[in-house]
Scaffold this motif. Sequence first.
Motif, PDB file in Angstrom:
ATOM      1  N   UNK A 153       0.814  -1.207   0.000  1.00  0.00           N
ATOM      2  CA  UNK A 153       0.000   0.000   0.000  1.00  0.00           C
ATOM      3  C   UNK A 153       0.855   1.268   0.000  1.00  0.00           C
ATOM      4  N   UNK A 154       1.868   1.333   0.848  1.00  0.00           N
ATOM      5  CA  UNK A 154       2.676   2.561   0.898  1.00  0.00           C
ATOM      6  C   UNK A 154       3.558   2.701  -0.333  1.00  0.00           C
ATOM      7  N   UNK A 155       3.810   1.600  -1.011  1.00  0.00           N
ATOM      8  CA  UNK A 155       4.593   1.654  -2.244  1.00  0.00           C
ATOM      9  C   UNK A 155       3.736   2.055  -3.435  1.00  0.00           C
ATOM     10  N   UNK A 156       2.510   1.534  -3.485  1.00  0.00           N
ATOM     11  CA  UNK A 156       1.673   1.687  -4.677  1.00  0.00           C
ATOM     12  C   UNK A 156       0.708   2.864  -4.614  1.00  0.00           C
ATOM     13  N   UNK A 157       0.391   3.351  -3.405  1.00  0.00           N
ATOM     14  CA  UNK A 157      -0.616   4.407  -3.257  1.00  0.00           C
ATOM     15  C   UNK A 157       0.064   5.635  -2.655  1.00  0.00           C
ATOM     16  N   UNK A 158       0.132   6.691  -3.410  1.00  0.00           N
ATOM     17  CA  UNK A 158       0.980   7.830  -3.053  1.00  0.00           C
ATOM     18  C   UNK A 158       0.629   8.457  -1.717  1.00  0.00           C
ATOM     19  N   UNK A 159      -0.656   8.596  -1.408  1.00  0.00           N
ATOM     20  CA  UNK A 159      -1.029   9.314  -0.191  1.00  0.00           C
ATOM     21  C   UNK A 159      -1.257   8.404   1.017  1.00  0.00           C
ATOM     22  N   UNK A 160      -0.963   7.116   0.901  1.00  0.00           N
ATOM     23  CA  UNK A 160      -0.886   6.254   2.078  1.00  0.00           C
ATOM     24  C   UNK A 160       0.557   6.300   2.558  1.00  0.00           C
ATOM     25  N   UNK A 161       0.774   6.971   3.673  1.00  0.00           N
ATOM     26  CA  UNK A 161       2.147   7.302   4.065  1.00  0.00           C
ATOM     27  C   UNK A 161       2.562   6.753   5.425  1.00  0.00           C
ATOM     28  N   UNK A 162       1.615   6.295   6.235  1.00  0.00           N
ATOM     29  CA  UNK A 162       1.987   5.925   7.592  1.00  0.00           C
ATOM     30  C   UNK A 162       1.157   4.788   8.149  1.00  0.00           C
ATOM     31  N   UNK A 163       1.560   4.317   9.319  1.00  0.00           N
ATOM     32  CA  UNK A 163       0.820   3.273  10.014  1.00  0.00           C
ATOM     33  C   UNK A 163       0.902   3.515  11.511  1.00  0.00           C
ATOM     34  N   UNK A 164      -0.239   3.419  12.170  1.00  0.00           N
ATOM     35  CA  UNK A 164      -0.298   3.362  13.628  1.00  0.00           C
ATOM     36  C   UNK A 164      -0.302   1.895  13.991  1.00  0.00           C
ATOM     37  N   UNK A 165       0.778   1.449  14.594  1.00  0.00           N
ATOM     38  CA  UNK A 165       1.007   0.037  14.825  1.00  0.00           C
ATOM     39  C   UNK A 165       0.636  -0.328  16.263  1.00  0.00           C
ATOM     40  N   UNK A 166      -0.480  -1.059  16.409  1.00  0.00           N
ATOM     41  CA  UNK A 166      -0.976  -1.419  17.740  1.00  0.00           C
ATOM     42  C   UNK A 166      -1.228  -2.909  17.855  1.00  0.00           C
ATOM     43  N   UNK A 167      -0.439  -3.693  17.113  1.00  0.00           N
ATOM     44  CA  UNK A 167      -0.569  -5.142  17.270  1.00  0.00           C
ATOM     45  C   UNK A 167       0.043  -5.612  18.574  1.00  0.00           C
ATOM     46  N   UNK A 168       1.022  -4.858  19.093  1.00  0.00           N
ATOM     47  CA  UNK A 168       1.780  -5.315  20.240  1.00  0.00           C
ATOM     48  C   UNK A 168       2.860  -6.307  19.863  1.00  0.00           C
ATOM     49  N   UNK A 169       2.973  -6.613  18.575  1.00  0.00           N
ATOM     50  CA  UNK A 169       3.898  -7.628  18.077  1.00  0.00           C
ATOM     51  C   UNK A 169       5.128  -6.941  17.485  1.00  0.00           C
ATOM     52  N   UNK A 170       6.176  -6.830  18.285  1.00  0.00           N
ATOM     53  CA  UNK A 170       7.385  -6.142  17.839  1.00  0.00           C
ATOM     54  C   UNK A 170       8.018  -6.864  16.653  1.00  0.00           C
ATOM     55  N   UNK A 171       7.920  -8.171  16.604  1.00  0.00           N
ATOM     56  CA  UNK A 171       8.465  -8.914  15.471  1.00  0.00           C
ATOM     57  C   UNK A 171       7.768  -8.527  14.174  1.00  0.00           C
ATOM     58  N   UNK A 172       6.452  -8.313  14.240  1.00  0.00           N
ATOM     59  CA  UNK A 172       5.721  -7.896  13.045  1.00  0.00           C
ATOM     60  C   UNK A 172       6.136  -6.492  12.616  1.00  0.00           C
ATOM     61  N   UNK A 173       6.355  -5.618  13.586  1.00  0.00           N
ATOM     62  CA  UNK A 173       6.814  -4.265  13.276  1.00  0.00           C
ATOM     63  C   UNK A 173       8.190  -4.308  12.619  1.00  0.00           C
ATOM     64  N   UNK A 174       9.082  -5.141  13.156  1.00  0.00           N
ATOM     65  CA  UNK A 174      10.419  -5.270  12.586  1.00  0.00           C
ATOM     66  C   UNK A 174      10.351  -5.780  11.149  1.00  0.00           C
ATOM     67  N   UNK A 175       9.463  -6.715  10.891  1.00  0.00           N
ATOM     68  CA  UNK A 175       9.290  -7.228   9.530  1.00  0.00           C
ATOM     69  C   UNK A 175       8.836  -6.113   8.595  1.00  0.00           C
ATOM     70  N   UNK A 176       7.859  -5.337   9.040  1.00  0.00           N
ATOM     71  CA  UNK A 176       7.388  -4.216   8.225  1.00  0.00           C
ATOM     72  C   UNK A 176       8.526  -3.261   7.884  1.00  0.00           C
ATOM     73  N   UNK A 177       9.291  -2.873   8.898  1.00  0.00           N
ATOM     74  CA  UNK A 177      10.340  -1.886   8.667  1.00  0.00           C
ATOM     75  C   UNK A 177      11.474  -2.452   7.822  1.00  0.00           C
ATOM     76  N   UNK A 178      11.674  -3.762   7.876  1.00  0.00           N
ATOM     77  CA  UNK A 178      12.678  -4.372   7.001  1.00  0.00           C
ATOM     78  C   UNK A 178      12.238  -4.333   5.547  1.00  0.00           C
ATOM     79  N   UNK A 179      10.926  -4.355   5.320  1.00  0.00           N
ATOM     80  CA  UNK A 179      10.392  -4.332   3.964  1.00  0.00           C
ATOM     81  C   UNK A 179      10.345  -2.928   3.373  1.00  0.00           C
ATOM     82  N   UNK A 180       9.983  -1.947   4.228  1.00  0.00           N
ATOM     83  CA  UNK A 180       9.608  -0.650   3.652  1.00  0.00           C
ATOM     84  C   UNK A 180       9.879   0.504   4.600  1.00  0.00           C
TER      85      UNK A 180
END
Length: 294
Positions: A153-180
Amino acid sequence: MAIFKGAGVAIVTPMYDNGEVNYDKLGELLEEQIAGGTDAIIICGTTGESSTLTHEEHLDVIRYAIDRVAKRIPVIAGTGSNCTQTAIYLSQEAEKAGADALLLVTPYYNKATQKGLKLHYTRIAQAVSLPIILYNVPSRTGCNLLPETIADLVTDVENIVGVKEATGNISQVAKLMSLVGDKVELYSGNDDQIVPIMSLGGCGVISVLSNVAPRQTHDIVAAYLAGDVEKSCRLQLQAIDLIGALFCEVNPIPVKTALNLMGKGAGPLRGPLCEMEEANAERLKKAMKAYGIL
């Protein structure tokens, strides 16, 4: 450039005893937040009881906040829905009112597939020009926005720019940041994880704690951004007991209770939410006293 860096408050919606929105109190709370150093106002999010506001109330509260804040700090309007067309309508109206950005929670109850989530967010984004922060909180919505989906989404849609991350899953956050990580503005959606999420490249928090401790929450983020990680961590840990008490019942029950204890006049909750259990209210009072805000 990020929509904001720092601590944004997911502000409550004050109510009169009869359940109507108390705009006078909302104005007071907005002024106190700005005076306390809060870096952005997030209006009509979960903490603002958006799920029990009518569409007319929802938009009136957004318009009031935008007018009252008057561009002193960004106002980010919560316009998510489990109906794509409703989210488009609310988002377009918030844009017309002058919102600086939108916060869009994942659709709740429907349990959309990742393909459906991409379509949902893309259609909303194409209907407005404002920057959009995705809000991922599967504990409330039953729907997890996966790192690969956010990356697309943040790659393909210009005005989607951020995420409020409330999964509580730091591993998932790390995966996201490794991707994008270079393409997404990451905000902690959990007050007890501000420092961990900033260590992965976050630029701030969208906070419940800020309702009762705006300066302190701002300072946690400001210290980290200034390079003083030790101070940021210390401030984070000092707030842990209070944060725990603020989430010992479902948000925003405790934070509205806390504001009322502080004499801020946040008023009652709308059903199906109800007043706190006595034991939990005592825990909250004790934590507030220990933290020095009561």
